[in-house]
Enzyme design. Structure first.
Site, PDB file in Angstrom:
ATOM      1  CB  CYS A  31      36.779 -58.874  34.230  1.00 43.42           C
ATOM      2  SG  CYS A  31      38.833 -58.582  34.605  1.00 43.42           S
ATOM      3  CD  GLU A  32      38.943 -65.231  31.067  1.00 41.59           C
ATOM      4  OE1 GLU A  32      40.191 -65.341  30.022  1.00 41.59           O
ATOM      5  OE2 GLU A  32      37.812 -66.029  30.471  1.00 41.59           O
ATOM      6  CG  HIS A  33      41.889 -60.716  32.973  1.00 42.78           C
ATOM      7  ND1 HIS A  33      42.020 -59.720  32.255  1.00 42.78           N
ATOM      8  CD2 HIS A  33      42.710 -62.004  32.836  1.00 42.78           C
ATOM      9  CE1 HIS A  33      41.681 -60.876  30.599  1.00 42.78           C
ATOM     10  NE2 HIS A  33      43.409 -62.281  31.007  1.00 42.78           N
ATOM     11  CG  HIS A  34      41.314 -57.828  37.845  1.00 45.25           C
ATOM     12  ND1 HIS A  34      41.147 -57.412  36.331  1.00 45.25           N
ATOM     13  CD2 HIS A  34      42.572 -57.055  37.839  1.00 45.25           C
ATOM     14  CE1 HIS A  34      42.413 -56.607  35.475  1.00 45.25           C
ATOM     15  NE2 HIS A  34      43.148 -57.194  36.539  1.00 45.25           N
ATOM     16  CD  GLN A  82      33.221 -55.429  26.013  1.00 46.97           C
ATOM     17  OE1 GLN A  82      33.239 -55.353  26.598  1.00 46.97           O
ATOM     18  NE2 GLN A  82      32.850 -55.537  24.885  1.00 46.97           N
ATOM     19  CG  HIS A 109      35.044 -53.794  30.874  1.00 47.99           C
ATOM     20  ND1 HIS A 109      35.715 -55.211  30.904  1.00 47.99           N
ATOM     21  CD2 HIS A 109      34.319 -53.614  29.488  1.00 47.99           C
ATOM     22  CE1 HIS A 109      35.207 -56.073  29.807  1.00 47.99           C
ATOM     23  NE2 HIS A 109      34.191 -54.913  29.036  1.00 47.99           N
ATOM     24  CB  CYS A 136      38.938 -55.243  35.845  1.00 44.99           C
ATOM     25  SG  CYS A 136      38.136 -54.886  34.160  1.00 44.99           S
TER      26      CYS A 136
END
Length: 186
Positions: free
Chosen positions: A76-79, A117, A145, A147
């Site tokens: 995940c690019e956020h976490h 995703q 996920h 995250c």
């Protein structure tokens, strides 16, 4: 990606966590973590041309081709936490078919980048469309996920589904329905 710089970054993370990077259990951790990150993000060093490697073959088949249950692992690019799932990919050829393993390799190339995703699903569909010039392309991804499971709301049983339908799969409800029925079979 510089292995040395990544190793230094992980050493810094351990220090910021009030850990001692020199203690017995952590001595090799910064290097191992850097190598793991390089591996998990290897898609950045790959191109569509390299992956496909001219594995397109003449064919008079104009019926749907489906590759189901392609396992995928991404971050995940956020976490920067993993999401794990499977992709179902279909296309309707127009004179050319792609080598079977190339579909899975396309999925891997995009999955092995920092992602969300929804974008991953679109990238796979558009790449297959670009390479094959198919009448239509469909991609459905279902994933769990970390995250969402390991932090935040901590929901262990949630699964995210995303889909992209191009060409005939978008324009024809019957074509889309056939694809969705075929991938839902156990």
């Amino acid at each position: 990606m510089s292995l040395e710089k990544l190793t230094d970054c992980y050493r810094g993370i351990l220090t910021e966590l009030d850990e001692e990077p020199g203690r017995e259990g952590l001595v090799g951790t910064p290097l191992r973590a850097a190598k793991a990150m390089q591996f998990m993000c290897r898609g950045y060093g790959q191109s569509l041309d390299e992956i496909v490697n001219n594995a397109l073959f003449d064919s008079d088949n104009d019926e749907m081709v489906i590759v189901k249950d392609i396992e995928l692992y991404s971050l995940c690019e956020h976490h920067m936490l993993p999401f794990i799932g499977k992709a179902h990919v279909a296309y309707i050829p127009t004179g050319k078919v792609i080598g079977l393993s190339k579909v899975a390799r396309i999925v891997d190339m995009f999955a092995r980048r920092l992602q969300i995703q929804e974008n991953l699903t679109r990238q796979i569909a558009e790449a297959l469309q670009q390479v094959t010039q198919a009448e239509g392309v469909a991609v459905v991804i279902e994933a769990k996920h970390m995250c969402m499971m390991m932090r935040g709301v901590e929901k262990q049983n949630s699964t995210m589904f995303s889909s992209v339908m191009l060409g005939a799969f978008r324009e024809s409800g019957n074509t889309r329905q056939e694809f969705l029925q075929l991938i839902s079979r156990g």
